[in-house]
Design a protein around this motif. Structure first.
Motif, short mmCIF file in Angstrom:
data_model
loop_
_atom_site.label_atom_id
_atom_site.label_comp_id
_atom_site.label_asym_id
_atom_site.label_seq_id
_atom_site.Cartn_x
_atom_site.Cartn_y
_atom_site.Cartn_z
N ASP A 219 89.14 -0.14 12.80
CA ASP A 219 88.40 1.13 12.84
C ASP A 219 86.94 0.86 13.21
OD1 ASP A 219 87.17 3.58 12.44
OD2 ASP A 219 88.16 3.96 10.50
N THR A 220 86.68 0.70 14.51
CA THR A 220 85.34 0.34 14.97
C THR A 220 84.31 1.45 14.72
OG1 THR A 220 85.90 1.10 17.20
CG2 THR A 220 86.19 -1.26 16.73
N LYS A 221 84.75 2.69 14.71
CA LYS A 221 83.82 3.79 14.45
C LYS A 221 83.26 3.70 13.03
CE LYS A 221 83.30 8.74 14.89
NZ LYS A 221 83.87 9.99 15.35
N LEU A 222 84.12 3.45 12.05
CA LEU A 222 83.65 3.31 10.67
C LEU A 222 82.77 2.07 10.53
CD1 LEU A 222 83.57 4.25 7.75
CD2 LEU A 222 85.71 3.03 7.35
N VAL A 223 83.17 0.97 11.16
CA VAL A 223 82.37 -0.26 11.10
C VAL A 223 80.97 0.00 11.63
CG1 VAL A 223 82.10 -2.60 12.03
CG2 VAL A 223 84.34 -1.85 11.18
N SER A 224 80.86 0.62 12.79
CA SER A 224 79.54 0.86 13.38
C SER A 224 78.72 1.84 12.54
CB SER A 224 79.65 1.33 14.83
OG SER A 224 80.28 2.59 14.89
N GLY A 225 79.37 2.72 11.79
CA GLY A 225 78.66 3.65 10.94
C GLY A 225 78.11 3.02 9.67
N ILE A 226 78.63 1.86 9.31
CA ILE A 226 78.19 1.15 8.10
C ILE A 226 77.05 0.18 8.40
CG2 ILE A 226 78.95 -0.54 6.37
CD1 ILE A 226 81.70 0.78 6.43
N LEU A 227 76.97 -0.29 9.64
CA LEU A 227 75.97 -1.29 10.03
C LEU A 227 74.72 -0.64 10.62
CD1 LEU A 227 78.34 -3.79 11.86
CD2 LEU A 227 77.52 -3.95 9.50
N ALA A 228 73.56 -1.14 10.23
CA ALA A 228 72.31 -0.68 10.84
C ALA A 228 72.28 -1.15 12.29
CB ALA A 228 71.11 -1.25 10.08
N THR A 229 71.68 -0.37 13.15
CA THR A 229 71.63 -0.74 14.57
C THR A 229 70.80 -1.99 14.81
OG1 THR A 229 69.79 0.79 14.92
CG2 THR A 229 72.00 1.62 15.39
N ASP A 230 69.86 -2.27 13.90
CA ASP A 230 69.03 -3.48 14.03
C ASP A 230 69.41 -4.52 12.98
OD1 ASP A 230 68.10 -2.02 11.89
OD2 ASP A 230 65.99 -2.39 12.31
N LEU A 231 70.70 -4.71 12.77
CA LEU A 231 71.23 -5.65 11.79
C LEU A 231 70.63 -7.04 11.98
CD1 LEU A 231 73.38 -6.20 9.52
CD2 LEU A 231 74.92 -6.85 11.39
N GLU A 232 70.06 -7.59 10.92
CA GLU A 232 69.54 -8.96 10.94
C GLU A 232 70.70 -9.88 10.59
OE1 GLU A 232 66.82 -11.69 8.08
OE2 GLU A 232 66.09 -9.66 8.44
N TRP A 233 70.91 -10.91 11.41
CA TRP A 233 72.09 -11.77 11.28
C TRP A 233 71.68 -13.23 11.17
CZ3 TRP A 233 76.91 -9.48 13.30
CH2 TRP A 233 78.02 -10.30 13.08
N TRP A 234 72.35 -13.97 10.29
CA TRP A 234 72.10 -15.40 10.16
C TRP A 234 73.43 -16.07 9.90
CZ3 TRP A 234 72.53 -19.34 6.57
CH2 TRP A 234 71.74 -20.46 6.79
N PHE A 235 73.68 -17.21 10.55
CA PHE A 235 74.96 -17.92 10.44
C PHE A 235 74.73 -19.38 10.14
CE2 PHE A 235 78.23 -20.58 12.38
CZ PHE A 235 79.39 -20.03 11.85
N HIS A 236 75.55 -19.94 9.25
CA HIS A 236 75.55 -21.38 9.01
C HIS A 236 77.00 -21.84 8.98
CE1 HIS A 236 75.58 -25.19 6.83
NE2 HIS A 236 74.42 -25.37 7.43
N GLY A 237 77.31 -22.80 9.83
CA GLY A 237 78.66 -23.35 9.88
C GLY A 237 78.96 -23.90 11.25
N PRO A 238 80.20 -24.34 11.46
CA PRO A 238 80.59 -24.87 12.76
C PRO A 238 80.44 -23.80 13.85
CG PRO A 238 82.24 -25.38 11.09
CD PRO A 238 81.28 -24.42 10.47
N GLN A 239 79.96 -24.20 15.00
CA GLN A 239 79.68 -23.26 16.09
C GLN A 239 80.92 -22.51 16.58
OE1 GLN A 239 76.64 -22.23 17.19
NE2 GLN A 239 76.05 -23.37 15.38
N ASN A 240 82.08 -23.08 16.41
CA ASN A 240 83.30 -22.41 16.87
C ASN A 240 83.82 -21.39 15.84
OD1 ASN A 240 84.10 -24.35 15.02
ND2 ASN A 240 86.03 -24.77 16.07
N CYS A 241 83.06 -21.12 14.80
CA CYS A 241 83.52 -20.24 13.72
C CYS A 241 82.71 -18.95 13.62
CB CYS A 241 83.48 -20.98 12.39
SG CYS A 241 84.61 -22.37 12.32
#
Length: 160
Positions: free
Chosen positions: A28-50
């Motif tokens: 349900d991409t419509k609900l997902v996009s309605g829950i996330l801010a348009t300027d979502l700050e993102w940070w990732f730690h882990g293997p690059q293929n994940c």
């Protein structure tokens, strides 16, 4: 009264994050996009293929690419929800979601990484910048990967 509002906000934020995982699982991409801010700050730690979550949330990959099934959902304050999941002996992930006014504004993803969350209080006026006395820090959450306890994974500390 303020404490009750904080508890209500914690429950609402936890419900929002749970709804996000259900919406992702069903595509349900419509609900997902309605829950996330348009300027979502993102940070990732882990293997690059994940980078599964990033690929799914940006639409680069279908919702079936990876099954993010939460094993625990914990609210640590009125803005922060931590979700933990694992799939067998090879995959362990932790997601830290920060919400404001019902929207997810910040996301930290830890893939195959142990995580400890510490609360750091504001230092008293006049104390040195590096001060972190024992009474000035406390663990508020720690990874609990039940079936991965024999694995050696890198560990990180998240200060809030």
């Amino acid at each position: 009264m303020e404490e009750i509002n904080g508890i209500e906000e914690e429950i609402q934020n936890q419900t929002t994050v749970k709804a996000l995982y259900k919406a992702m699982a069903s595509g349900d991409t419509k609900l997902v996009s309605g829950i996330l801010a348009t300027d979502l700050e993102w940070w990732f730690h882990g293997p690059q293929n994940c980078h599964h979550m990033m690929r799914m949330l940006t639409g680069e990959a279908p919702h079936t690419e990876f099954n993010f099934e939460p094993r625990s959902v914990t609210t640590i304050d009125e803005h922060t929800v931590i979700v933990e999941g694992y799939e067998g002996a090879n995959v362990y992930w932790v997601h830290v979601w920060v919400l404001k006014d019902g929207l997810i504004t910040r996301f930290r993803e830890y893939f195959n990484t142990w995580l400890t969350v510490k609360e750091l209080r504001v230092r008293p006026v006049g104390w040195p910048l590096g001060w972190a006395g024992k009474e000035n820090r406390s663990t508020v959450w720690r990874s609990q990967p039940r079936d991965l306890f024999r694995r050696s994974l890198p560990g990180l500390m998240l200060a809030i």
